[in-house]
Design a protein around this motif. Structure first.
Motif, PDB file in Angstrom:
ATOM      1  N   THR A   4       0.972  -1.046  -0.161  1.00  0.00           N
ATOM      2  CA  THR A   4      -0.018  -0.140   0.122  1.00  0.00           C
ATOM      3  C   THR A   4       0.682   1.146  -0.008  1.00  0.00           C
ATOM      4  O   THR A   4       0.392   2.295  -0.692  1.00  0.00           O
ATOM      5  N   LEU A   5       1.988   1.250   0.801  1.00  0.00           N
ATOM      6  CA  LEU A   5       2.785   2.346   0.915  1.00  0.00           C
ATOM      7  C   LEU A   5       3.576   2.430  -0.502  1.00  0.00           C
ATOM      8  O   LEU A   5       3.813   3.625  -0.828  1.00  0.00           O
ATOM      9  N   LEU A   6       3.907   1.424  -0.946  1.00  0.00           N
ATOM     10  CA  LEU A   6       4.635   1.554  -2.310  1.00  0.00           C
ATOM     11  C   LEU A   6       3.545   2.143  -3.184  1.00  0.00           C
ATOM     12  O   LEU A   6       4.093   3.180  -4.269  1.00  0.00           O
ATOM     13  N   THR A   7       2.523   1.751  -3.322  1.00  0.00           N
ATOM     14  CA  THR A   7       1.581   2.211  -4.279  1.00  0.00           C
ATOM     15  C   THR A   7       1.221   3.894  -4.237  1.00  0.00           C
ATOM     16  O   THR A   7       1.356   4.280  -5.260  1.00  0.00           O
ATOM     17  N   LEU A   8       1.115   4.179  -2.830  1.00  0.00           N
ATOM     18  CA  LEU A   8       0.669   5.501  -2.769  1.00  0.00           C
ATOM     19  C   LEU A   8       2.165   6.363  -3.173  1.00  0.00           C
ATOM     20  O   LEU A   8       1.892   7.279  -3.584  1.00  0.00           O
ATOM     21  N   LEU A   9       3.205   5.926  -2.667  1.00  0.00           N
ATOM     22  CA  LEU A   9       4.506   6.543  -3.160  1.00  0.00           C
ATOM     23  C   LEU A   9       4.781   6.784  -4.625  1.00  0.00           C
ATOM     24  O   LEU A   9       5.165   7.662  -5.188  1.00  0.00           O
ATOM     25  N   VAL A  10       4.401   5.339  -5.276  1.00  0.00           N
ATOM     26  CA  VAL A  10       4.639   5.407  -6.715  1.00  0.00           C
ATOM     27  C   VAL A  10       3.565   6.678  -7.562  1.00  0.00           C
ATOM     28  O   VAL A  10       4.290   7.341  -8.336  1.00  0.00           O
ATOM     29  N   PHE A  11       2.407   6.735  -6.916  1.00  0.00           N
ATOM     30  CA  PHE A  11       1.464   7.760  -7.543  1.00  0.00           C
ATOM     31  C   PHE A  11       1.884   8.911  -7.244  1.00  0.00           C
ATOM     32  O   PHE A  11       1.632   9.935  -7.987  1.00  0.00           O
ATOM     33  N   GLN A  12       2.238   9.153  -5.991  1.00  0.00           N
ATOM     34  CA  GLN A  12       2.835  10.641  -5.732  1.00  0.00           C
ATOM     35  C   GLN A  12       4.120  11.061  -6.444  1.00  0.00           C
ATOM     36  O   GLN A  12       4.015  12.171  -6.901  1.00  0.00           O
ATOM     37  N   THR A  13       4.965   9.884  -6.659  1.00  0.00           N
ATOM     38  CA  THR A  13       6.182  10.215  -7.579  1.00  0.00           C
ATOM     39  C   THR A  13       5.641  10.677  -8.936  1.00  0.00           C
ATOM     40  O   THR A  13       6.288  11.579  -9.577  1.00  0.00           O
ATOM     41  N   LEU A  14       4.624   9.851  -9.468  1.00  0.00           N
ATOM     42  CA  LEU A  14       4.271   9.972 -10.780  1.00  0.00           C
ATOM     43  C   LEU A  14       3.711  11.317 -11.055  1.00  0.00           C
ATOM     44  O   LEU A  14       3.963  12.201 -11.840  1.00  0.00           O
ATOM     45  N   GLY A  15       3.045  11.803  -9.859  1.00  0.00           N
ATOM     46  CA  GLY A  15       2.463  13.240  -9.863  1.00  0.00           C
ATOM     47  C   GLY A  15       3.348  14.302  -9.803  1.00  0.00           C
ATOM     48  O   GLY A  15       3.467  15.257 -10.629  1.00  0.00           O
ATOM     49  N   GLU A  16       4.461  14.073  -8.858  1.00  0.00           N
ATOM     50  CA  GLU A  16       5.611  15.122  -9.004  1.00  0.00           C
ATOM     51  C   GLU A  16       6.189  15.077 -10.208  1.00  0.00           C
ATOM     52  O   GLU A  16       6.599  16.226 -10.569  1.00  0.00           O
ATOM     53  N   GLY A  17       6.769  13.884 -10.663  1.00  0.00           N
ATOM     54  CA  GLY A  17       7.106  13.877 -12.324  1.00  0.00           C
ATOM     55  C   GLY A  17       6.253  14.680 -13.361  1.00  0.00           C
ATOM     56  O   GLY A  17       7.076  15.350 -14.067  1.00  0.00           O
ATOM     57  N   LEU A  18       5.125  14.413 -13.325  1.00  0.00           N
ATOM     58  CA  LEU A  18       4.256  15.213 -14.391  1.00  0.00           C
ATOM     59  C   LEU A  18       4.375  16.648 -14.168  1.00  0.00           C
ATOM     60  O   LEU A  18       4.478  17.453 -15.067  1.00  0.00           O
ATOM     61  N   VAL A  19       4.289  17.159 -12.869  1.00  0.00           N
ATOM     62  CA  VAL A  19       4.301  18.538 -12.447  1.00  0.00           C
ATOM     63  C   VAL A  19       5.552  19.006 -12.842  1.00  0.00           C
ATOM     64  O   VAL A  19       5.473  20.154 -13.398  1.00  0.00           O
ATOM     65  N   TYR A  20       6.717  18.515 -12.648  1.00  0.00           N
ATOM     66  CA  TYR A  20       7.933  18.824 -12.984  1.00  0.00           C
ATOM     67  C   TYR A  20       8.036  18.946 -14.450  1.00  0.00           C
ATOM     68  O   TYR A  20       8.692  20.006 -15.100  1.00  0.00           O
ATOM     69  N   LYS A  49      -7.877  -4.513  -2.072  1.00  0.00           N
ATOM     70  CA  LYS A  49      -6.381  -5.187  -1.546  1.00  0.00           C
ATOM     71  C   LYS A  49      -5.590  -3.861  -0.705  1.00  0.00           C
ATOM     72  O   LYS A  49      -5.007  -4.082   0.188  1.00  0.00           O
ATOM     73  N   LEU A  50      -6.044  -2.729  -1.068  1.00  0.00           N
ATOM     74  CA  LEU A  50      -5.495  -1.276  -0.396  1.00  0.00           C
ATOM     75  C   LEU A  50      -6.281  -0.989   0.903  1.00  0.00           C
ATOM     76  O   LEU A  50      -5.752  -0.421   1.767  1.00  0.00           O
ATOM     77  N   ALA A  51      -7.498  -1.374   0.759  1.00  0.00           N
ATOM     78  CA  ALA A  51      -8.355  -0.888   2.049  1.00  0.00           C
ATOM     79  C   ALA A  51      -7.741  -1.276   3.745  1.00  0.00           C
ATOM     80  O   ALA A  51      -7.835  -0.424   4.289  1.00  0.00           O
ATOM     81  N   PRO A  52      -7.439  -2.432   3.717  1.00  0.00           N
ATOM     82  CA  PRO A  52      -6.887  -2.676   5.153  1.00  0.00           C
ATOM     83  C   PRO A  52      -5.738  -1.735   5.635  1.00  0.00           C
ATOM     84  O   PRO A  52      -5.891  -1.163   6.881  1.00  0.00           O
ATOM     85  N   SER A  53      -4.710  -1.705   4.860  1.00  0.00           N
ATOM     86  CA  SER A  53      -3.588  -0.842   5.144  1.00  0.00           C
ATOM     87  C   SER A  53      -3.827   0.482   5.118  1.00  0.00           C
ATOM     88  O   SER A  53      -3.341   1.306   5.969  1.00  0.00           O
ATOM     89  N   ALA A  54      -4.877   1.041   4.030  1.00  0.00           N
ATOM     90  CA  ALA A  54      -5.255   2.534   4.058  1.00  0.00           C
ATOM     91  C   ALA A  54      -5.931   2.745   5.225  1.00  0.00           C
ATOM     92  O   ALA A  54      -5.816   3.934   5.981  1.00  0.00           O
TER      93      ALA A  54
END
Length: 114
Positions: A4-20, A49-54
């Motif tokens: 879950t953390l990896l998924t969140l970080l991947v999407f945050q990184t993608l967002g940061e990359g697109l903004v840059y 799958k993400l719900a319990p950790s989220a």
């Protein structure tokens, strides 16, 4: 929880990359959340799958506000200087959020009645 953390970080990184890359005037995490939303809409089984950790992350969400509070305390003098503009922005954004939310709820209610 690591997935879950990896998924969140991947999407945050993608967002940061697109903004840059695209020089967008929107914060990277916001773009990352939108990308995650579209991903969850397309792959419906992923949300389960993400719900319990989220849920665990949400239960400890108060800890996530500590860096923001530290940032506020660092810039306390600036907040004191610009309190009127900050207060006006908070009031206007709150009113706009309430109006938009009311409009969306009214539209969805009308749609569900049809």
């Amino acid at each position: 929880m690591l997935n879950t953390l990896l998924t969140l970080l991947v999407f945050q990184t993608l967002g940061e990359g697109l903004v840059y890359v695209l020089s967008l005037p929107v914060p990277g995490p916001v773009i990352g959340m939108l990308l995650l939303l579209f991903y969850l809409i397309l792959k419906k089984d992923t949300a389960a799958k993400l719900a319990p950790s989220a849920s665990q992350l949400l239960s400890n969400m108060a800890l996530l506000f500590v860096p923001a509070c530290v940032g506020l305390s660092v810039h306390l003098h600036r907040i004191g200087q610009e309190w009127l503009a900050i207060a006006a922005a908070l009031i206007v954004s709150t009113v706009v959020s309430l109006v938009v939310t009311a409009f969306v709820i009214k539209s969805l209610k009308r749609r569900s009645e049809k």
